[in-house]
Design a protein around this motif. Structure first.
Motif, PDB file in Angstrom:
ATOM      1  N   HIS A  48      14.185  38.714  51.117  1.00  0.00           N
ATOM      2  CA  HIS A  48      14.913  38.131  49.981  1.00  0.00           C
ATOM      3  C   HIS A  48      15.702  39.197  49.231  1.00  0.00           C
ATOM      4  CE1 HIS A  48      15.703  35.128  46.959  1.00  0.00           C
ATOM      5  NE2 HIS A  48      15.247  35.967  46.004  1.00  0.00           N
ATOM      6  N   SER A  49      15.008  40.294  48.915  1.00  0.00           N
ATOM      7  CA  SER A  49      15.682  41.352  48.139  1.00  0.00           C
ATOM      8  C   SER A  49      16.758  42.015  48.990  1.00  0.00           C
ATOM      9  CB  SER A  49      14.662  42.361  47.626  1.00  0.00           C
ATOM     10  OG  SER A  49      14.113  43.044  48.704  1.00  0.00           O
ATOM     11  N   LEU A  50      16.528  42.044  50.322  1.00  0.00           N
ATOM     12  CA  LEU A  50      17.552  42.616  51.221  1.00  0.00           C
ATOM     13  C   LEU A  50      18.843  41.798  51.090  1.00  0.00           C
ATOM     14  CD1 LEU A  50      18.477  44.303  53.755  1.00  0.00           C
ATOM     15  CD2 LEU A  50      17.361  42.592  55.151  1.00  0.00           C
ATOM     16  N   MET A  51      18.672  40.485  51.151  1.00  0.00           N
ATOM     17  CA  MET A  51      19.853  39.606  51.062  1.00  0.00           C
ATOM     18  C   MET A  51      20.571  39.811  49.735  1.00  0.00           C
ATOM     19  SD  MET A  51      20.676  38.046  53.672  1.00  0.00           S
ATOM     20  CE  MET A  51      21.937  37.032  52.928  1.00  0.00           C
ATOM     21  N   GLN A  52      19.763  39.863  48.690  1.00  0.00           N
ATOM     22  CA  GLN A  52      20.351  40.026  47.340  1.00  0.00           C
ATOM     23  C   GLN A  52      21.084  41.353  47.229  1.00  0.00           C
ATOM     24  OE1 GLN A  52      17.276  39.458  44.458  1.00  0.00           O
ATOM     25  NE2 GLN A  52      17.918  37.341  44.078  1.00  0.00           N
ATOM     26  N   ASP A  53      20.425  42.424  47.726  1.00  0.00           N
ATOM     27  CA  ASP A  53      21.032  43.766  47.623  1.00  0.00           C
ATOM     28  C   ASP A  53      22.299  43.857  48.454  1.00  0.00           C
ATOM     29  OD1 ASP A  53      19.024  44.432  45.962  1.00  0.00           O
ATOM     30  OD2 ASP A  53      17.808  45.502  47.458  1.00  0.00           O
ATOM     31  N   LEU A  54      22.258  43.180  49.622  1.00  0.00           N
ATOM     32  CA  LEU A  54      23.432  43.230  50.497  1.00  0.00           C
ATOM     33  C   LEU A  54      24.612  42.508  49.830  1.00  0.00           C
ATOM     34  CD1 LEU A  54      23.972  44.400  53.281  1.00  0.00           C
ATOM     35  CD2 LEU A  54      23.568  42.157  54.262  1.00  0.00           C
ATOM     36  N   LEU A  55      24.293  41.375  49.229  1.00  0.00           N
ATOM     37  CA  LEU A  55      25.346  40.628  48.499  1.00  0.00           C
ATOM     38  C   LEU A  55      25.948  41.474  47.379  1.00  0.00           C
ATOM     39  CD1 LEU A  55      23.980  36.995  48.261  1.00  0.00           C
ATOM     40  CD2 LEU A  55      26.188  37.707  49.171  1.00  0.00           C
ATOM     41  N   TRP A  56      24.980  42.124  46.711  1.00  0.00           N
ATOM     42  CA  TRP A  56      25.430  42.984  45.590  1.00  0.00           C
ATOM     43  C   TRP A  56      26.363  44.090  46.118  1.00  0.00           C
ATOM     44  CZ3 TRP A  56      25.335  48.078  44.417  1.00  0.00           C
ATOM     45  CH2 TRP A  56      25.661  48.433  43.108  1.00  0.00           C
ATOM     46  N   GLN A  57      25.967  44.692  47.255  1.00  0.00           N
ATOM     47  CA  GLN A  57      26.739  45.806  47.829  1.00  0.00           C
ATOM     48  C   GLN A  57      28.116  45.327  48.248  1.00  0.00           C
ATOM     49  OE1 GLN A  57      25.594  49.226  48.139  1.00  0.00           O
ATOM     50  NE2 GLN A  57      27.821  49.218  48.279  1.00  0.00           N
ATOM     51  N   LYS A  58      28.156  44.110  48.849  1.00  0.00           N
ATOM     52  CA  LYS A  58      29.442  43.551  49.272  1.00  0.00           C
ATOM     53  C   LYS A  58      30.344  43.380  48.041  1.00  0.00           C
ATOM     54  CE  LYS A  58      31.500  39.298  50.963  1.00  0.00           C
ATOM     55  NZ  LYS A  58      31.297  37.936  51.356  1.00  0.00           N
ATOM     56  N   GLN A  59      29.678  42.844  47.017  1.00  0.00           N
ATOM     57  CA  GLN A  59      30.431  42.609  45.775  1.00  0.00           C
ATOM     58  C   GLN A  59      30.985  43.924  45.257  1.00  0.00           C
ATOM     59  OE1 GLN A  59      30.817  39.462  44.931  1.00  0.00           O
ATOM     60  NE2 GLN A  59      32.328  40.236  43.488  1.00  0.00           N
ATOM     61  N   ALA A  60      30.178  44.963  45.277  1.00  0.00           N
ATOM     62  CA  ALA A  60      30.594  46.277  44.764  1.00  0.00           C
ATOM     63  C   ALA A  60      31.776  46.811  45.559  1.00  0.00           C
ATOM     64  CB  ALA A  60      29.414  47.239  44.863  1.00  0.00           C
ATOM     65  N   LEU A  61      31.723  46.654  46.914  1.00  0.00           N
ATOM     66  CA  LEU A  61      32.828  47.168  47.751  1.00  0.00           C
ATOM     67  C   LEU A  61      34.099  46.364  47.514  1.00  0.00           C
ATOM     68  CD1 LEU A  61      30.945  47.894  51.126  1.00  0.00           C
ATOM     69  CD2 LEU A  61      31.870  49.543  49.560  1.00  0.00           C
ATOM     70  N   ASN A  62      33.914  45.010  47.431  1.00  0.00           N
ATOM     71  CA  ASN A  62      35.088  44.161  47.172  1.00  0.00           C
ATOM     72  C   ASN A  62      35.737  44.524  45.839  1.00  0.00           C
ATOM     73  OD1 ASN A  62      35.020  42.784  49.519  1.00  0.00           O
ATOM     74  ND2 ASN A  62      33.937  40.991  48.731  1.00  0.00           N
ATOM     75  N   THR A  63      34.886  44.707  44.856  1.00  0.00           N
ATOM     76  CA  THR A  63      35.385  45.059  43.515  1.00  0.00           C
ATOM     77  C   THR A  63      36.161  46.373  43.593  1.00  0.00           C
ATOM     78  OG1 THR A  63      33.380  44.055  42.687  1.00  0.00           O
ATOM     79  CG2 THR A  63      34.666  45.321  41.098  1.00  0.00           C
ATOM     80  N   ARG A  64      35.585  47.298  44.369  1.00  0.00           N
ATOM     81  CA  ARG A  64      36.229  48.619  44.490  1.00  0.00           C
ATOM     82  C   ARG A  64      37.605  48.487  45.123  1.00  0.00           C
ATOM     83  NH1 ARG A  64      35.888  53.609  42.305  1.00  0.00           N
ATOM     84  NH2 ARG A  64      36.316  55.266  43.829  1.00  0.00           N
ATOM     85  N   VAL A  65      37.678  47.694  46.183  1.00  0.00           N
ATOM     86  CA  VAL A  65      38.970  47.546  46.883  1.00  0.00           C
ATOM     87  C   VAL A  65      39.957  46.795  45.976  1.00  0.00           C
ATOM     88  CG1 VAL A  65      40.090  46.496  48.889  1.00  0.00           C
ATOM     89  CG2 VAL A  65      37.943  47.684  49.179  1.00  0.00           C
ATOM     90  N   ASP A  66      39.437  45.761  45.304  1.00  0.00           N
ATOM     91  CA  ASP A  66      40.295  45.016  44.358  1.00  0.00           C
ATOM     92  C   ASP A  66      40.822  45.949  43.273  1.00  0.00           C
ATOM     93  OD1 ASP A  66      39.894  42.769  45.796  1.00  0.00           O
ATOM     94  OD2 ASP A  66      38.458  41.822  44.413  1.00  0.00           O
ATOM     95  N   ASN A  67      39.917  46.812  42.809  1.00  0.00           N
ATOM     96  CA  ASN A  67      40.302  47.793  41.768  1.00  0.00           C
ATOM     97  C   ASN A  67      41.449  48.674  42.234  1.00  0.00           C
ATOM     98  OD1 ASN A  67      38.945  47.362  39.474  1.00  0.00           O
ATOM     99  ND2 ASN A  67      37.222  48.736  39.893  1.00  0.00           N
ATOM    100  N   PHE A  68      41.247  49.103  43.499  1.00  0.00           N
ATOM    101  CA  PHE A  68      42.308  49.972  44.057  1.00  0.00           C
ATOM    102  C   PHE A  68      43.647  49.241  44.023  1.00  0.00           C
ATOM    103  CE2 PHE A  68      39.095  52.497  46.645  1.00  0.00           C
ATOM    104  CZ  PHE A  68      39.235  53.597  45.839  1.00  0.00           C
ATOM    105  N   THR A  69      43.604  47.983  44.516  1.00  0.00           N
ATOM    106  CA  THR A  69      44.835  47.195  44.603  1.00  0.00           C
ATOM    107  C   THR A  69      45.491  47.082  43.210  1.00  0.00           C
ATOM    108  OG1 THR A  69      43.625  45.920  46.253  1.00  0.00           O
ATOM    109  CG2 THR A  69      45.749  45.045  45.575  1.00  0.00           C
TER     110      THR A  69
END
Ligand code: ADP
Length: 768
Positions: A48-69
């Motif tokens: 469960h926590s793996l799924m949550q952490d992975l989602l969080w990580q995806k969100q963090a990377l997406n946010t980072r790329v969006d930020n760059f844009t």
């Protein structure tokens, strides 16, 4: 007598035995279920926590790329308004590059496709040129009107996976310029994965099964537990994966698990050992019970009474046989001390003395014979043996006694003694001398008084039988007569082989004194002989006239021959040859007369039996000669069968002649009233196996049934001048020769006298 032990029922004991094992197994099962369940819930929590952490990580990377844009758009706007050389643009650019180490290249491409500006100013080697098709493609996309565009992943070098972002630079004159930033995804991943994620997971970035970047802690191994998620960066299909690191358990947790497991094993082992112990115990108990049951049944089935006393002389154990013997119950006897209830009042002193002797340890090992008393007052004889009672620890705890009721034994012994005495009395009362001799040693085992008196055995040389002269046979009993020279007594000894009471082979001999009988027999024999003589004389008297006639013939012949001789001699020339012939005939007639006279003399002479080889033909011839005158006178026709081929017999010729003479004479006399034509006398002689059979058949009146009985008895006669001894003497003569004489009826009328004689050779002939 012992009480039976209370014991656990088999079903109950099985339950008791199974319960601890069952509980231990249940406990182990529960523990295992608990551990599995804990592991499972831990696993699902981790998932469960793996799924949550992975989602969080995806969100963090997406946010980072969006930020760059976003930031790129801001830089592009500033570029468009302020120009490339403005301070505002430089500040923004620098801040962007400082904040974002993953941006490895930033380029400004004008509408001609020429690079106007780039940061860093010189292109690093691992950065692709702005003319790279993927870069050209996103520039085109942006020039087509896209507000921003992501490039396809550029993997020129494995160390540098690059994602490029293009944004338009909107100039006033509507020039078509583009800003392109190249991001090193590897660096981005290193930067954007926070420590708490990196500590727990191995994060990796994949492009179509190909690893392009990752953040690993090499000191841990990744477990199988992982999860993946797509990053929505079209046109790429990038996947972000997280592997959970093998969790290192806490030491105390591991220790606890080991302790619990060890305890479980220990518990199982101890339960098993306990179970084994219980089983062995049960087995031992069963054996013990069996032994006790055996002992009890032995004690109860014993006919020997057993009693045990403590050191003070109090009874503490009695078996059933003893209770039955004395007629008191076990309860009554246990605890009893002197005087015991079964001591007869009149024998109290003797009982007390034995009691004291036992208690002082001076009991006689050969036992005591004493008298006890039953509860009903009846007395009985016992034999008592006492011994020390030693318990299992070797401690002397008392005295044990075995008591045998010997009343019956005593009675049997007395009965046996009486029977023996009766036997001896009968044996001694016998007239015969009885002895039993060992077949091997010759030792005399038993003799009666008569035997001892008759044979007077001196015992100092051992008791040996002194009648060894009797014939003995292991087969049929032997009957023999023996004359004791010393005592001048005759004995008839019956000897037979037998088995003695101890199983040994013995000779049983019964010697009966037959001296008197022998004497009587001898007297009888002498009398018979005299009788025979008398009968012969009588016969001779009867025959006198016929004998005179018989002798007259040769004498007359001699006389006439003598006259003839004288006549010849009176001649002038006597015929010598005629004379010689006449003299020879005279001599023959004289010889014949001599024979007749000798025959008569022998017949009349009183003599002892004398057996020798003789021919039946000769005997018949002599008798025929003696009776020839009588036969002629009685007008009897005599026929004698052929006797040529018959073997000789071994007999007293004169005696047998007398037999034949008597039988033929009786036959002739019997036919006195028979018509002359029928007066035939047949004498037949034939061989019948080992016997010579003679039959003399007449045609007289025959013999009726009543006569048959009497015929051979002495003095039975139907004749006025008869003596009635003839047939009796004939039978004793024939029997003396081991033959048989009997009479049968002649089927043609008359009677037929038969006698047989054995055809034995001389040495076999029996001469008592
Ligand atoms: P005895 O001639 O002196 O009478 P025996 O003993 O010879 O004595 O005979 C006994 C009797 O047996 C005779 O008296 C006669 O009655 C009978 N007996 C003997 N022989 C014959 C015979 N052949 N036939 C009929 N009777 C006979």
């Amino acid at each position: 007598m012992l009480k039976p032990h209370s014991r656990v029922k088999p079903l109950e004991s099985r339950w008791l035995l199974t319960l601890p094992s069952f509980a231990a197994a249940l406990f182990s099962l529960a523990l295992a279920v608990f551990l599995i369940f804990t592991a499972y819930s831990e696993q699902s929590a981790r998932n469960h926590s793996l799924m949550q952490d992975l989602l969080w990580q995806k969100q963090a990377l997406n946010t980072r790329v969006d930020n760059f844009t976003h930031q790129l758009r801001t830089v592009a706007a500033s570029m468009a308004t302020d120009g490339l050389g403005s301070a505002e643009f430089t500040a923004r650019t620098l801040s962007l590059l400082e904040d974002s180490p993953e941006i490895i290249s930033l380029e400004y491409i004008d509408e001609t496709g020429q690079q106007r500006w780039r940061e860093p100013a010189t292109k690093p080697a691992n950065v692709p040129d702005f003319r790279h098709p993927n870069l050209v493609a996103i520039r085109e996309a942006v020039l087509q009107g896209e507000t921003s565009s992501y490039s396809k992943l550029i993997l020129e070098s494995p160390e540098t996976p690059i994602l490029a972002i293009a944004v338009p630079i909107k100039l006033n004159y509507n020039g078509r310029h583009v800003l392109i930033a190249q991001l090193n995804l590897r660096t981005m991943l290193q930067q954007q994965v926070p420590w708490w994620i990196a500590q727990r997971y191995q994060i990796s970035l994949w492009d179509k099964q190909k690893l392009i970047a990752g953040k690993f802690d090499r000191s841990y191994d990744a477990s199988q537990l992982s999860s993946s998620i797509d990053l929505d960066w079209p046109p790429n299909k990038l996947v972000l994966t997280a592997h959970i690191y093998e969790q290192k358990r806490n030491n105390w947790q591991t220790a606890l698990t080991i302790v619990v497991a060890a305890l479980s094993i220990l518990m199982l082992a101890s339960t098993w050992a306990l179970r084994r112990h219980i089983k062995e115990r049960q087995k031992t108990e069963a054996q013990l019970r069996q032994e006790q049951a055996l002992r009890e049944s032995m004690e109860n089935s014993l006919v020997t009474g057993i009693r045990a006393m403590d050191l003070q002389g109090r009874l503490f154990y009695v078996n059933r046989a003893f209770c039955e013997m004395v007629g008191y119950s076990q309860e009554k006897l246990i605890g009893a001390s002197h005087p015991m209830p079964y001591w007869p009042p009149e024998d109290i002193e003797q009982c007390m003395a034995i009691y004291r002797a036992i208690l002082s340890g001076r009991a006689d090992t050969t036992g005591y014979q004493m008298r006890f008393m039953r509860s009903n007052g009846e007395r009985f004889d016992v034999r008592l043996y006492a011994a020390k009672l030693i318990d299992g620890d070797g401690v002397h705890t008392g005295w044990i006694s075995a008591i045998y009721d010997i009343t019956e034994l005593q009675r049997e012994r007395e009965a046996l003694q009486a029977s023996h005495e009766r036997f001896v009395a009968v044996l001694n009362g016998l007239d015969a001398a009885v002895s039993v001799t060992d077949a091997n040693s010759g030792e005399l085992l038993l003799s009666n008084r008569h035997f001892d008196a008759a044979f007077n055995i001196p015992e100092r040389h051992g008791r040996y039988c002194n009648i060894p002269f009797v014939r003995r046979s292991k087969g049929a009993p032997v009957d023999s007569e023996w004359f004791d020279d010393y005592n001048q007594h005759w004995y008839q000894v019956k000897s037979r082989s037998s088995i003695w009471v101890d199983g040994s082979e013995v000779w049983l001999e019964i010697a009966t004194d037959i001296t008197m009988l022998k004497n009587a027999q001898e007297n009888e024999r002498q009398q018979k002989e005299q009788l025979q003589q008398t009968t012969r004389l009588i016969s001779m008297g009867e025959m006198a006239s016929s004998l005179a006639h018989e002798l007259n013939q040769p004498l007359a012949a001699i006389a006439s021959y003598a006259t003839g001789c004288r006549n010849v001699l009176a001649q002038t020339q006597p015929n010598i040859a005629q004379l010689d012939q006449a003299i020879e005939k005279m001599a023959a007639q004289a010889k014949r007369a001599g024979q007749i006279i000798r025959g008569i003399r022998e017949f009349v002479q009183r003599r002892a039996p004398h057996r020798k080889q003789c021919e039946i033909a000769d005997l018949l011839d002599t008798v025929q000669t003696l009776l020839s005158a009588e036969i002629k006178k009685a007008q009897v026709k005599l026929t004698i069968s052929d006797t040529q081929a018959l073997p000789p017999i071994y007999a007293d010729a004169v005696m047998l002649e007398q037999v034949i003479f008597n039988l033929m004479k009786n036959a002739i006399e019997a036919m006195a009233d028979t018509p002359v034509k029928q007066r035939t006398l047949d004498v037949k002689v034939r061989r019948d196996e080992e016997m010579l059979a003679v039959s003399i058949t007449d045609r007289g009146p025959g013999i009726n049934a009543e006569q048959m009985e009497q015929l051979f008895k002495p003095f039975y006669t139907t004749k006025g001048s008869g003596m009635g001894m003839g047939l009796n003497i004939c039978r004793s003569i024939i029997e003396h020769h081991q033959g048989r004489l009997w009479v049968e009826a002649n089927p043609l009328g008359g009677s037929c006298f038969h006698f047989t004689l054995p055809l034995s050779i001389e040495s076999e002939a029996y001469e008592p």
